[in-house]
Design an enzyme around this catalytic site. Structure first.
Site, PDB file in Angstrom:
ATOM      1  N   ARG A  79       0.702  -1.233   0.042  1.00  0.00           N
ATOM      2  CA  ARG A  79      -0.105  -0.036  -0.020  1.00  0.00           C
ATOM      3  C   ARG A  79       0.859   1.158   0.092  1.00  0.00           C
ATOM      4  O   ARG A  79       0.402   2.399  -0.465  1.00  0.00           O
ATOM      5  CB  ARG A  79      -0.814  -0.018   1.229  1.00  0.00           C
ATOM      6  CG  ARG A  79      -2.245   1.056   1.013  1.00  0.00           C
ATOM      7  CD  ARG A  79      -3.252   0.871   2.052  1.00  0.00           C
ATOM      8  NE  ARG A  79      -2.662   1.405   3.373  1.00  0.00           N
ATOM      9  CZ  ARG A  79      -2.662   0.664   4.678  1.00  0.00           C
ATOM     10  NH1 ARG A  79      -2.857  -0.580   4.599  1.00  0.00           N
ATOM     11  NH2 ARG A  79      -1.962   1.269   5.672  1.00  0.00           N
TER      12      ARG A  79
ATOM     13  N   TYR B 201     -16.729  16.456 -16.541  1.00  0.00           N
ATOM     14  CA  TYR B 201     -17.050  15.210 -16.428  1.00  0.00           C
ATOM     15  C   TYR B 201     -17.999  14.926 -15.520  1.00  0.00           C
ATOM     16  O   TYR B 201     -18.048  15.327 -14.179  1.00  0.00           O
ATOM     17  CB  TYR B 201     -15.987  14.186 -16.368  1.00  0.00           C
ATOM     18  CG  TYR B 201     -16.356  12.768 -16.309  1.00  0.00           C
ATOM     19  CD1 TYR B 201     -17.186  12.155 -17.046  1.00  0.00           C
ATOM     20  CD2 TYR B 201     -15.657  11.880 -15.004  1.00  0.00           C
ATOM     21  CE1 TYR B 201     -17.360  10.761 -17.003  1.00  0.00           C
ATOM     22  CE2 TYR B 201     -16.040  10.679 -15.105  1.00  0.00           C
ATOM     23  CZ  TYR B 201     -16.821  10.081 -16.138  1.00  0.00           C
ATOM     24  OH  TYR B 201     -17.224   8.678 -15.896  1.00  0.00           O
TER      25      TYR B 201
ATOM     26  N   ASP C 192      -7.564  18.273 -14.563  1.00  0.00           N
ATOM     27  CA  ASP C 192      -7.811  17.011 -15.071  1.00  0.00           C
ATOM     28  C   ASP C 192      -7.227  17.126 -16.517  1.00  0.00           C
ATOM     29  O   ASP C 192      -7.975  17.830 -17.349  1.00  0.00           O
ATOM     30  CB  ASP C 192      -9.160  16.486 -14.948  1.00  0.00           C
ATOM     31  CG  ASP C 192      -9.545  15.444 -15.440  1.00  0.00           C
ATOM     32  OD1 ASP C 192      -8.778  14.731 -16.242  1.00  0.00           O
ATOM     33  OD2 ASP C 192     -10.434  14.534 -14.925  1.00  0.00           O
TER      34      ASP C 192
ATOM     35  N   LYS D 212      -7.924   6.147 -20.001  1.00  0.00           N
ATOM     36  CA  LYS D 212      -8.019   6.412 -21.376  1.00  0.00           C
ATOM     37  C   LYS D 212      -6.540   6.364 -22.150  1.00  0.00           C
ATOM     38  O   LYS D 212      -6.199   5.425 -22.427  1.00  0.00           O
ATOM     39  CB  LYS D 212      -8.629   8.035 -21.150  1.00  0.00           C
ATOM     40  CG  LYS D 212      -9.708   8.082 -20.225  1.00  0.00           C
ATOM     41  CD  LYS D 212     -10.744   7.237 -20.689  1.00  0.00           C
ATOM     42  CE  LYS D 212     -12.092   7.158 -19.955  1.00  0.00           C
ATOM     43  NZ  LYS D 212     -12.152   7.514 -18.616  1.00  0.00           N
TER      44      LYS D 212
HETATM   45  C1  LIG Z   1     -12.177  13.634 -18.075  1.00  0.00           C
HETATM   46  C2  LIG Z   1     -12.162  12.359 -17.265  1.00  0.00           C
HETATM   47  N1  LIG Z   1     -11.741  12.375 -15.967  1.00  0.00           N
HETATM   48  C3  LIG Z   1     -11.861  11.329 -15.154  1.00  0.00           C
HETATM   49  C4  LIG Z   1     -12.515  10.344 -15.364  1.00  0.00           C
HETATM   50  C5  LIG Z   1     -12.630   9.123 -14.694  1.00  0.00           C
HETATM   51  O1  LIG Z   1     -11.814   8.204 -14.854  1.00  0.00           O
HETATM   52  P1  LIG Z   1     -11.933   6.608 -14.461  1.00  0.00           P
HETATM   53  O2  LIG Z   1     -12.983   6.028 -15.436  1.00  0.00           O
HETATM   54  O3  LIG Z   1     -10.545   5.779 -14.828  1.00  0.00           O
HETATM   55  O4  LIG Z   1     -12.321   6.619 -12.866  1.00  0.00           O
HETATM   56  C6  LIG Z   1     -13.270  10.221 -16.714  1.00  0.00           C
HETATM   57  C7  LIG Z   1     -13.740   9.011 -17.157  1.00  0.00           C
HETATM   58  O5  LIG Z   1     -14.525   8.928 -18.184  1.00  0.00           O
HETATM   59  C8  LIG Z   1     -13.113  11.480 -17.701  1.00  0.00           C
HETATM   60  O6  LIG Z   1     -13.380  11.511 -19.029  1.00  0.00           O
END
Ligand SMILES: Cc1ncc(COP(=O)(O)O)c(C=O)c1O
Length: 395
Positions: free
Chosen positions: A56, A110, A183, A208
């Site tokens: 961890r 998102y 992000d 992604k």
């Molecule tokens: C811009 C963005 N940030 C964060 C996330 C969350 O990622 P995860 O699905 O790996 O938890 C997504 C998921 O689609 C996203 O499009």
């Protein structure tokens, strides 16, 4: 090292005395490490010495991935997490640990991130304020009024691709003593490096573009020194860490990121250009568009010649059932709730990513019922084009 070289070299081939060096980092599954003496372990637990003790806290496969992502973003350190959402949660907590419990967030984000703010963090006395992050006067006013501990935006917003001036927002945020968190999932460090524009933390859904093949769920937080130390301290206790197998796959994916993303961007640009002339299409959202409302921010911040591999478009006169029929008619493009894979993916925001966002907020974000999002893969452009065309003509 240039980016293309970094992605295939950093993190791998760490030499260890007495053993030959593997050419790629192995998957280290062991959760526990023992040392020659308890004194050695005592020094590690006491932070007098770097070392492995428990999964961890650290894992050698994750170490390799974290070294790589730190170099890619030009940060001080990284934490590999079990998902993008886990990465966002620990990053928000790290930002607010010693700062006022208010988050000023871009209103165009998102849907699940909005839920994280409203449903997970807000009940713990964290105030959430939304702002149009592309309106610098509004951002300044909101910072002055609400005195946030953290300002948050997406480097290109999901799904309408609005791009804020990270450099200018960083100046305002720094002057107010707040943390700036970006992000950068949509852009990858190939397009933009937020830490170098003044942000304190960058988060990726590694699910992604970084992993890139639709077979890993993961997230990364890359930070400056202060935030990295807080992130790691919190992570040691809260334990949102990525498993070593996913870490290995993410690292393997990143090795081809430069090739994949360049091709995906090229496909997106060609498709966006073609869709603009399509009789069934009302409006196209893409960062290369000279009429893009944030053209200046894109020009100053994006790597020249790259505009991202996501585009959204509105289909003329279509209501929800008809948009669903259009998606069902696709034969090649995968109708999946993700992006960044080698195969093209189509998402319907009102049904998937932004389903639970209140209609009024959706309207504020510019998400209408006839809007779909396409994340182009690495296929031949002509095949993606033909698939879209046949589905558009059929409805
Ligand atoms: C811009 C963005 N940030 C964060 C996330 C969350 O990622 P995860 O699905 O790996 O938890 C997504 C998921 O689609 C996203 O499009």
């Amino acid at each position: 090292m240039k980016f293309e070289t970094q992605v295939v070299h950093v993190g791998d081939r760490k030499r260890q005395a007495g053993t030959p060096t593997p050419s790629t980092t192995p998957i280290h599954l062991s959760t526990t490490y023992f040392h020659d003496s308890t004194t050695a372990l005592d020094r590690i637990f006491g932070h007098e010495e770097e070392g492995l003790s428990y999964g961890r806290y650290r894992n050698p496969t994750n170490d390799a991935l974290e070294d790589l992502t730190t170099a890619m973003e030009g940060g001080y350190g990284s934490l590999a997490c079990a998902s993008g959402m886990a990465a966002l949660q620990i990053a928000f907590q790290a930002a607010l640990l010693d700062r006022p419990h208010t988050i000023l967030s871009a209103h165009s984000i998102y849907g699940a991130t909005m839920k994280l703010l409203d449903n997970v963090l807000s009940p713990f006395d964290i105030k959430i304020v939304y702002v149009d992050i592309c309106d610098l006067d509004a951002v300044k006013k909101a910072i002055d009024t609400h005195k946030p501990g953290c300002v948050f935006l997406e480097s290109a917003s999901n799904p309408t691709l609005r791009v804020g001036r990270i450099d200018k927002i960083a100046e305002l945020t720094r002057a107010a003593g707040a943390s700036l968190m970006v992000d950068s999932t949509f852009s990858t460090p190939m397009l933009i490096k937020p830490l170098q524009l003044g942000a304190n933390m960058v988060v990726h859904s590694a699910t992604k573009y970084l992993a890139g093949h639709g077979d890993v769920l993961g997230g990364i937080v890359i930070s400056d020194q202060e935030h990295h130390e807080t992130v790691r301290m919190l992570s040691r206790i809260a334990g949102p860490v990525l498993g070593p197998f996913e870490s290995y796959l993410t690292m393997r994916g990143i090795k081809t990121l430069a090739l994949r993303f360049a091709r995906q961007c090229e496909n997106a640009q060609k498709i966006a250009c073609w869709l603009k002339t399509h009789p069934a299409v009302e409006r196209v959202f893409y960062c290369a568009d000279p009429q893009h409302p944030d053209a200046e921010a894109i020009k100053t911040q994006f790597t020249p010649g790259l505009y991202g591999a996501i585009l959204s478009f509105e289909i003329k006169d279509l209501d929800k059932p008809k948009v669903m029929e259009f998606i069902d008619r696709l034969r090649l493009i995968v109708p999946g709730t993700s992006l960044g894979d080698v195969h093209s993916l189509m998402l319907y925001p009102v049904v998937a990513s932004h389903r639970d966002v209140a209609p009024k907020m959706r309207e504020r974000m510019g998400i209408r019922e006839n809007l779909v999002r396409l994340a182009t893969g690495i296929e031949a452009f002509e095949d993606i084009q033909a698939d879209l065309d046949q589905a558009l003509r059929a409805i």
